[in-house]
Design a protein around this motif. Structure first.
Motif, mmCIF file in Angstrom:
data_model
loop_
_atom_site.group_PDB
_atom_site.id
_atom_site.type_symbol
_atom_site.label_atom_id
_atom_site.label_comp_id
_atom_site.label_asym_id
_atom_site.label_seq_id
_atom_site.Cartn_x
_atom_site.Cartn_y
_atom_site.Cartn_z
ATOM 1 N N CYS A 177 0.825 -1.213 0.000
ATOM 2 C CA CYS A 177 0.000 0.000 0.000
ATOM 3 C C CYS A 177 0.855 1.258 0.000
ATOM 4 O O CYS A 177 0.514 2.254 -0.655
ATOM 5 N N GLU A 178 1.960 1.233 0.744
ATOM 6 C CA GLU A 178 2.874 2.371 0.730
ATOM 7 C C GLU A 178 3.434 2.582 -0.668
ATOM 8 O O GLU A 178 3.492 3.710 -1.169
ATOM 9 N N GLU A 179 3.847 1.505 -1.295
ATOM 10 C CA GLU A 179 4.455 1.613 -2.626
ATOM 11 C C GLU A 179 3.452 2.078 -3.663
ATOM 12 O O GLU A 179 3.794 2.810 -4.591
ATOM 13 N N LEU A 180 2.196 1.681 -3.513
ATOM 14 C CA LEU A 180 1.159 2.052 -4.483
ATOM 15 C C LEU A 180 0.400 3.313 -4.071
ATOM 16 O O LEU A 180 -0.537 3.713 -4.764
ATOM 17 N N ASP A 181 0.815 3.943 -2.953
ATOM 18 C CA ASP A 181 0.203 5.184 -2.483
ATOM 19 C C ASP A 181 -1.310 5.027 -2.351
ATOM 20 O O ASP A 181 -2.087 5.840 -2.858
ATOM 21 N N VAL A 182 -1.729 3.983 -1.660
ATOM 22 C CA VAL A 182 -3.148 3.704 -1.461
ATOM 23 C C VAL A 182 -3.660 4.557 -0.302
ATOM 24 O O VAL A 182 -3.049 4.571 0.778
ATOM 25 N N PRO A 183 -4.774 5.273 -0.465
ATOM 26 C CA PRO A 183 -5.330 6.063 0.642
ATOM 27 C C PRO A 183 -5.671 5.170 1.839
ATOM 28 O O PRO A 183 -5.945 3.974 1.682
ATOM 29 N N LEU A 184 -5.680 5.774 3.030
ATOM 30 C CA LEU A 184 -5.882 4.983 4.239
ATOM 31 C C LEU A 184 -7.218 4.252 4.244
ATOM 32 O O LEU A 184 -7.310 3.111 4.712
ATOM 33 N N ARG A 185 -8.272 4.882 3.742
ATOM 34 C CA ARG A 185 -9.583 4.226 3.706
ATOM 35 C C ARG A 185 -9.504 2.932 2.899
ATOM 36 O O ARG A 185 -10.045 1.890 3.290
ATOM 37 N N GLU A 186 -8.827 3.001 1.761
ATOM 38 C CA GLU A 186 -8.712 1.813 0.907
ATOM 39 C C GLU A 186 -7.748 0.792 1.504
ATOM 40 O O GLU A 186 -7.889 -0.414 1.280
ATOM 41 N N ARG A 187 -6.767 1.236 2.275
ATOM 42 C CA ARG A 187 -5.873 0.284 2.938
ATOM 43 C C ARG A 187 -6.660 -0.584 3.918
ATOM 44 O O ARG A 187 -6.402 -1.785 4.052
ATOM 45 N N ASN A 188 -7.620 0.015 4.603
ATOM 46 C CA ASN A 188 -8.452 -0.776 5.502
ATOM 47 C C ASN A 188 -9.180 -1.878 4.749
ATOM 48 O O ASN A 188 -9.369 -2.984 5.273
ATOM 49 N N ALA A 189 -9.587 -1.587 3.521
ATOM 50 C CA ALA A 189 -10.244 -2.614 2.699
ATOM 51 C C ALA A 189 -9.284 -3.757 2.401
ATOM 52 O O ALA A 189 -9.688 -4.933 2.383
ATOM 53 N N PHE A 190 -8.012 -3.450 2.176
ATOM 54 C CA PHE A 190 -7.002 -4.491 1.952
ATOM 55 C C PHE A 190 -6.931 -5.417 3.172
ATOM 56 O O PHE A 190 -6.933 -6.645 3.040
ATOM 57 N N TYR A 191 -6.842 -4.813 4.357
ATOM 58 C CA TYR A 191 -6.721 -5.616 5.579
ATOM 59 C C TYR A 191 -7.946 -6.502 5.778
ATOM 60 O O TYR A 191 -7.825 -7.697 6.100
ATOM 61 N N LEU A 192 -9.129 -5.931 5.607
ATOM 62 C CA LEU A 192 -10.345 -6.713 5.787
ATOM 63 C C LEU A 192 -10.421 -7.862 4.786
ATOM 64 O O LEU A 192 -10.813 -8.981 5.129
ATOM 65 N N ALA A 193 -10.032 -7.588 3.546
ATOM 66 C CA ALA A 193 -10.087 -8.624 2.510
ATOM 67 C C ALA A 193 -9.130 -9.769 2.810
ATOM 68 O O ALA A 193 -9.355 -10.909 2.379
ATOM 69 N N ALA A 194 -8.058 -9.457 3.542
ATOM 70 C CA ALA A 194 -7.076 -10.481 3.898
ATOM 71 C C ALA A 194 -7.396 -11.141 5.232
ATOM 72 O O ALA A 194 -6.631 -11.996 5.698
ATOM 73 N N GLY A 195 -8.506 -10.751 5.866
ATOM 74 C CA GLY A 195 -8.908 -11.373 7.118
ATOM 75 C C GLY A 195 -8.362 -10.703 8.353
ATOM 76 O O GLY A 195 -8.440 -11.270 9.452
ATOM 77 N N PHE A 196 -7.831 -9.498 8.210
ATOM 78 C CA PHE A 196 -7.284 -8.765 9.347
ATOM 79 C C PHE A 196 -8.230 -7.627 9.754
ATOM 80 O O PHE A 196 -9.065 -7.183 8.968
ATOM 81 N N ALA A 197 -8.031 -7.138 10.969
ATOM 82 C CA ALA A 197 -8.773 -5.955 11.408
ATOM 83 C C ALA A 197 -8.211 -4.720 10.693
ATOM 84 O O ALA A 197 -7.028 -4.686 10.342
ATOM 85 N N PRO A 198 -9.040 -3.708 10.477
ATOM 86 C CA PRO A 198 -8.540 -2.480 9.861
ATOM 87 C C PRO A 198 -7.409 -1.882 10.682
ATOM 88 O O PRO A 198 -7.411 -1.959 11.920
ATOM 89 N N ALA A 199 -6.448 -1.284 10.008
ATOM 90 C CA ALA A 199 -5.280 -0.718 10.688
ATOM 91 C C ALA A 199 -5.478 0.739 11.082
ATOM 92 O O ALA A 199 -4.762 1.240 11.954
ATOM 93 N N TYR A 200 -6.440 1.414 10.454
ATOM 94 C CA TYR A 200 -6.569 2.855 10.658
ATOM 95 C C TYR A 200 -7.959 3.194 11.176
ATOM 96 O O TYR A 200 -8.975 2.774 10.614
ATOM 97 N N ALA A 201 -8.006 3.983 12.230
ATOM 98 C CA ALA A 201 -9.274 4.423 12.801
ATOM 99 C C ALA A 201 -9.892 5.507 11.920
ATOM 100 O O ALA A 201 -9.217 6.137 11.103
ATOM 101 N N GLU A 202 -11.183 5.687 12.087
ATOM 102 C CA GLU A 202 -11.886 6.774 11.390
ATOM 103 C C GLU A 202 -12.750 7.503 12.401
ATOM 104 O O GLU A 202 -13.780 6.995 12.826
ATOM 105 N N ARG A 203 -12.306 8.690 12.790
ATOM 106 C CA ARG A 203 -13.033 9.496 13.753
ATOM 107 C C ARG A 203 -13.831 10.580 13.028
ATOM 108 O O ARG A 203 -13.447 11.018 11.955
ATOM 109 N N ALA A 204 -14.902 11.012 13.649
ATOM 110 C CA ALA A 204 -15.627 12.168 13.120
ATOM 111 C C ALA A 204 -14.736 13.399 13.222
ATOM 112 O O ALA A 204 -13.851 13.476 14.087
#
Length: 260
Positions: free
Chosen positions: A55-82
């Motif tokens: 994700c770092e190499e492909l400059d993936v936004p944090l929201r989309e990085r969470n999708a990567f983690y979920l798709a791989a069976g992991f918990a999201p790495a980044y929180a989303e606060r109001a």
């Protein structure tokens, strides 16, 4: 967040979005081309560390990085606060907005919804009708809608073209939800002909806005947070408008006196 694609498909989609070859990405992310191919085809499952490297190499936004983690069976790495819960970061945004006065400035999210504005920007937004000001106020809708500020933009064809190009680039870069619909809506508004009759200095396209019986001319800059670790913060941009001529600078200085 609902994930409908396997993590390998997400890796491939973002690699192609960035127009990168498997060889290029594998070398940069320190893995073999075969391993990357196996990840993309689902024959290998990436670790959390590998997901972050890709994700770092492909400059993936944090929201989309969470999708990567979920798709791989992991918990999201980044929180989303109001926005209201961003504490020091929110204070920093509002301090920047205040510090920019009398120059109009606002903070928006990735869908161009207004998060905060300084007093100078509020003066210009006062001209937007109530139906376009209902929260969440979309800044680009308020600007280009025929009932919004569009009627006061003297170089509307020029400015509209610039805005649409910017949104297309943003969509290609971020794939953010809601941007495609916003772009389609903005493109559906009446398109004034740009005959090139409105001059500019060839350096940037200004925003030329009728105001108080005259015309103001603005240049703008965009500021984002460095090294964000929160999805909301990652998507915040501060848009600041600065005078492009002496007349505009004088009007803004007079505005500052009113704020004092």
């Amino acid at each position: 967040m609902t994930v409908t694609e396997p993590v390998g498909a997400l890796v491939r989609k973002w690699r192609l979005r960035r127009q990168r070859s498997q060889l290029d990405v594998s070398v940069a992310a320190d893995l073999s081309t075969r391993h990357l191919s196996y990840i993309e085809t689902g024959r290998a499952m990436p670790s959390r560390q590998m997901i972050e490297r890709l994700c770092e190499e492909l400059d993936v936004p944090l929201r989309e990085r969470n999708a990567f983690y979920l798709a791989a069976g992991f918990a999201p790495a980044y929180a989303e606060r109001a926005y209201a819960d961003l504490a020091a970061a929110r204070t920093a945004v509002e301090a920047v907005l205040t510090g920019l006065e009398p120059h109009p400035a606002l903070a928006v999210n990735v869908r161009w919804e207004l998060l905060a504005a300084n007093r100078a920007m509020a003066v210009f937004l006062d001209g937007v009708p109530d139906e376009l000001r209902r929260p969440p106020l979309n800044v680009l809708r308020a600007t280009l809608h025929p009932d919004g500020l569009a009627g006061r933009i003297s170089n509307l064809g020029q400015w509209r073209g610039h805005v649409l190009r910017r949104i297309r680039r943003q969509l290609a870069s971020t794939a953010a939800d809601g941007l495609a619909d916003l772009l389609a809506e903005l493109e559906s508004y009446p398109a004034p002909h740009d005959d090139g009759s409105v001059p500019y200095d060839g350096l940037v396209i200004p925003l030329r806005l009728s105001f108080g019986g005259g015309e103001l001319s603005f240049l703008y800059t965009t500021t984002v947070f460095g090294a964000p670790l929160d999805v909301t913060l990652d998507e915040i941009a501060i848009e600041a408008f600065f005078p492009a001529d002496a007349t505009t600078a004088d009007v803004l200085q007079d505005m500052l006196k009113e704020f004092a």
